[in-house]
Design an enzyme around this catalytic site. Structure first.
Site, PDB file in Angstrom:
ATOM      1  N   GLU A  99      16.018  17.331  40.568  1.00 17.55           N
ATOM      2  CA  GLU A  99      15.484  16.904  41.873  1.00 17.55           C
ATOM      3  C   GLU A  99      13.974  16.758  41.823  1.00 17.55           C
ATOM      4  OE1 GLU A  99      17.232  15.906  44.316  1.00 17.55           O
ATOM      5  OE2 GLU A  99      19.204  16.827  44.130  1.00 17.55           O
ATOM      6  N   ARG A 102      12.338  13.120  42.497  1.00 21.81           N
ATOM      7  CA  ARG A 102      11.584  12.974  43.754  1.00 21.81           C
ATOM      8  C   ARG A 102      10.080  13.113  43.534  1.00 21.81           C
ATOM      9  NH1 ARG A 102      15.513  15.139  48.552  1.00 21.81           N
ATOM     10  NH2 ARG A 102      17.362  15.388  47.290  1.00 21.81           N
ATOM     11  N   GLU A 104      23.006   5.123  49.542  1.00 18.11           N
ATOM     12  CA  GLU A 104      23.703   4.383  48.472  1.00 18.11           C
ATOM     13  C   GLU A 104      24.324   3.064  48.911  1.00 18.11           C
ATOM     14  OE1 GLU A 104      24.057   7.640  49.073  1.00 18.11           O
ATOM     15  OE2 GLU A 104      22.988   8.454  47.334  1.00 18.11           O
ATOM     16  N   THR A 141      16.263   6.668  40.393  1.00 17.14           N
ATOM     17  CA  THR A 141      17.428   6.948  41.236  1.00 17.14           C
ATOM     18  C   THR A 141      17.053   7.434  42.637  1.00 17.14           C
ATOM     19  OG1 THR A 141      19.638   7.937  41.247  1.00 17.14           O
ATOM     20  CG2 THR A 141      17.820   9.352  40.521  1.00 17.14           C
TER      21      THR A 141
END
Ligand code: DMJ
Length: 541
Positions: free
Chosen positions: A166, A170, A433, A519
């Site tokens: 993460e 991020r 998504e 992503t």
């Protein structure tokens, strides 16, 4: 004699002086002594910080194309794009007012929020995740406020255990994108500092990193729930893009070597039915449970194989081959058509196909479309079609709800198609998504239905997730008066609103020939390394 006497006097005088000083010290209160120690410590920390903030060696910036505007000529499209920008401002302003510096915002309680993925310290996750969206939307004052906070407050020398994955997607992704877009050195420096803190996670018997690492002590461990102490495919397999950029920007091959080691290890392993299981034990190097997913726990591993190839200006053929092999096996074992004609991607559990698809899996429509060009046996048309079918199925999962927002997971069993069955799968937490797939499909086909579907989702989010203190997830998309979960996820600003904005922008804003999105939707430039080698590592390519 005289000399001896002089020396003796000097020794006596020194001795007395030392005694006097010691007495002075003893007169000081405990607090004073502690304050002195603290001052000394601070000095050392400052020195260290100075060292860490030293400028990095200059590297040529890749060709940065299309980082501004994308203003559509059609007034109707412009109006929609403006609405999305207004939503971003609403999300940001409320975070600014009620959650500033915290990781996320509770828009109803109007205070900060965090989860264990960010550890126990306030790292301003929303600020870092939102920066590039602010930048491309032209919200420059807000961008500068974020930059100032990062410059003054973002500190990684904290005793906090964070998720390596993460924090990579991020924070490192967000900081690198902000650096490339704005050219501000501070983002690059912070990204490199943070990456240094993640490196101890790779100190395992196999080099497969732990899921979590303590930023201060460097001690790593895995999630208690993951199959017998395993690391997760979608976590250790989603570092490549950021780590290659880190090596590119620093000239230090250490990051590149870490991710290439993971790739080599995976290449050597047997794959049941050609599929990659979601779990791998970092001590033994053996697979855990044989579960395979293109949704949670597997998803972005496949995405990063494709994007490693794209990011290398399509020269990293090893990554492309791994991607092609993986999706061939996925198509064979996991992708089916329902009785009602909906194409779905199920989950493979110990030789059995579970006919359930997650919201997370919906990103794959975009991935198939993005990978169509360059696919094996010239199957470009086939993969574009597969992308369109997944987009359609995921749109159905939205359309078959009361709120017109998609559930977390939906089934294709018996009479049930694209609908959540279990109560605990009916929530929508502002995930991106489905919109991500609409955007990729739009870029590749310009079929107006993708803008139409994106607009339906925008309106539903604005109607059901907007509250006066920001945006919140909802607990049941089949209920006309759902409860809020009271969390404004940082990926709502990083991804959902960015993909929506891009969907209503011209294609010359962040063109896909020049940019690859990580992503978490952070754009990183394609590295045209054809005539160069990565510093210190001639083996690259
Ligand atoms: C994001 O953090 C990333 O897209 C990740 O790859 C998967 N899940 C969330 C959003 O749903």
């Amino acid at each position: 004699r005289e000399e001896e006497e002089r020396l003796r006097n000097k020794i006596r005088a020194d001795h007395e002086k030392a005694l006097e000083e010691a007495k002075e010290k003893l007169k000081k209160s405990r607090d004073e002594i502690q304050a002195e120690i603290q001052t000394e410590k601070n000095k050392v920390v400052q020195e260290l910080k100075k060292k860490e903030s030293k400028p990095l060696p200059p590297v040529p910036l890749p060709n940065l194309i299309g980082i501004n505007s994308g203003e559509p000529a059609d007034p109707d499209v412009r109006e929609k794009r403006d609405k999305i920008k207004e939503m971003m401002k609403h999300a940001w302003d409320n975070y600014r007012q009620y959650g500033w510096g915290h990781n996320e915002l509770k828009p109803i309680a109007r205070k900060g929020h965090s989860t264990n993925i960010f550890g126990n310290s306030q790292m301003g996750a929303t600020i870092v995740d939102a920066l590039d969206t602010l930048y491309i939307m032209g919200l420059h004052d807000e961008f500068r406020e974020g930059q100032e906070w990062i410059d003054k407050n973002l500190d990684f020398s904290v005793n906090s255990e964070v998720s390596v994955f993460e924090v990579n997607i991020r924070f490192i992704g967000g900081l690198l994108a902000a650096y490339y877009l704005s050219g501000q050195e501070v983002f690059k420096i912070k990204a490199v500092q943070l990456a240094g803190k993640l490196l101890p996670a790779f100190n395992t018997p196999t080099g497969i990193p732990w899921a979590m690492v303590n930023l201060k002590s460097g001690v790593g461990r895995n999630w208690g729930w993951a199959s017998a102490g395993s690391s997760i495919l979608a976590e250790f397999g989603t570092l490549h893009m950021e780590f290659v950029h880190l090596s590119y920007l620093t000239g230090d091959p250490v990051y590149y070597n870490k991710v290439m080691h993971i790739r080599k290890l995976l290449q050597k392993m047997d794959r049941p039915n050609g599929l990659y299981p979601n779990y791998l034990n970092p001590r033994t190097g053996r697979w855990g449970q044989h579960h395979t997913s293109v949704g949670g726990l597997g998803d972005s591993f496949y995405e990063y194989l494709l994007k490693a190839w794209l990011m290398s200006d399509k020269t990293d053929m090893e990554a492309r081959k791994m991607y092609d092999d993986a999706i061939e096996a996925i198509e064979k074992h996991l992708i089916r058509k329902s009785n009602g004609g909906l194409t779905f991607i199920g989950e493979w559990k110990n030789g059995h196909l579970e006919r359930k698809m997650g919201h997370l899996t919906c990103f794959a429509g975009g991935m198939f479309a993005l990978g169509a060009d360059g696919s094996r046996d010239d199957k470009a048309g086939h993969y574009l079609q597969l992308g369109a079918e997944i987009a359609h199925t995921c749109h159905e999962s939205y359309d078959r709800t009361t709120l017109k927002l998609g559930p977390e997971a939906f089934k294709f069993d018996g009479g049930v198609e694209a609908v959540a069955v279990r109560q605990n799968e009916k929530y929508y937490i502002l995930r991106p998504e489905v919109i991500e797939t609409y955007w990729y499909m739009w870029r590749f086909t310009h079929d107006p239905k993708y803008r139409q579907w994106g607009w339906e989702a925008t309106q539903a989010i604005d109607k059901y997730c907007r509250v006066s203190g920001g945006f919140s997830g909802v607990k049941d998309v089949y209920s006309s008066s759902p409860a809020y979960d009271d969390v404004q996820q940082s990926f709502f600003l990083a991804e959902t609103l960015k993909y929506l904005y891009l969907l209503f922008s011209n294609d010359d804003l962040l063109p896909l020939d020049n940019w690859v999105f990580n992503t978490e939707a952070h754009p990183l430039p394609v590295l045209h390394l054809a005539n160069t080698t990565l510093s210190g590592n001639p083996a690259y390519r």
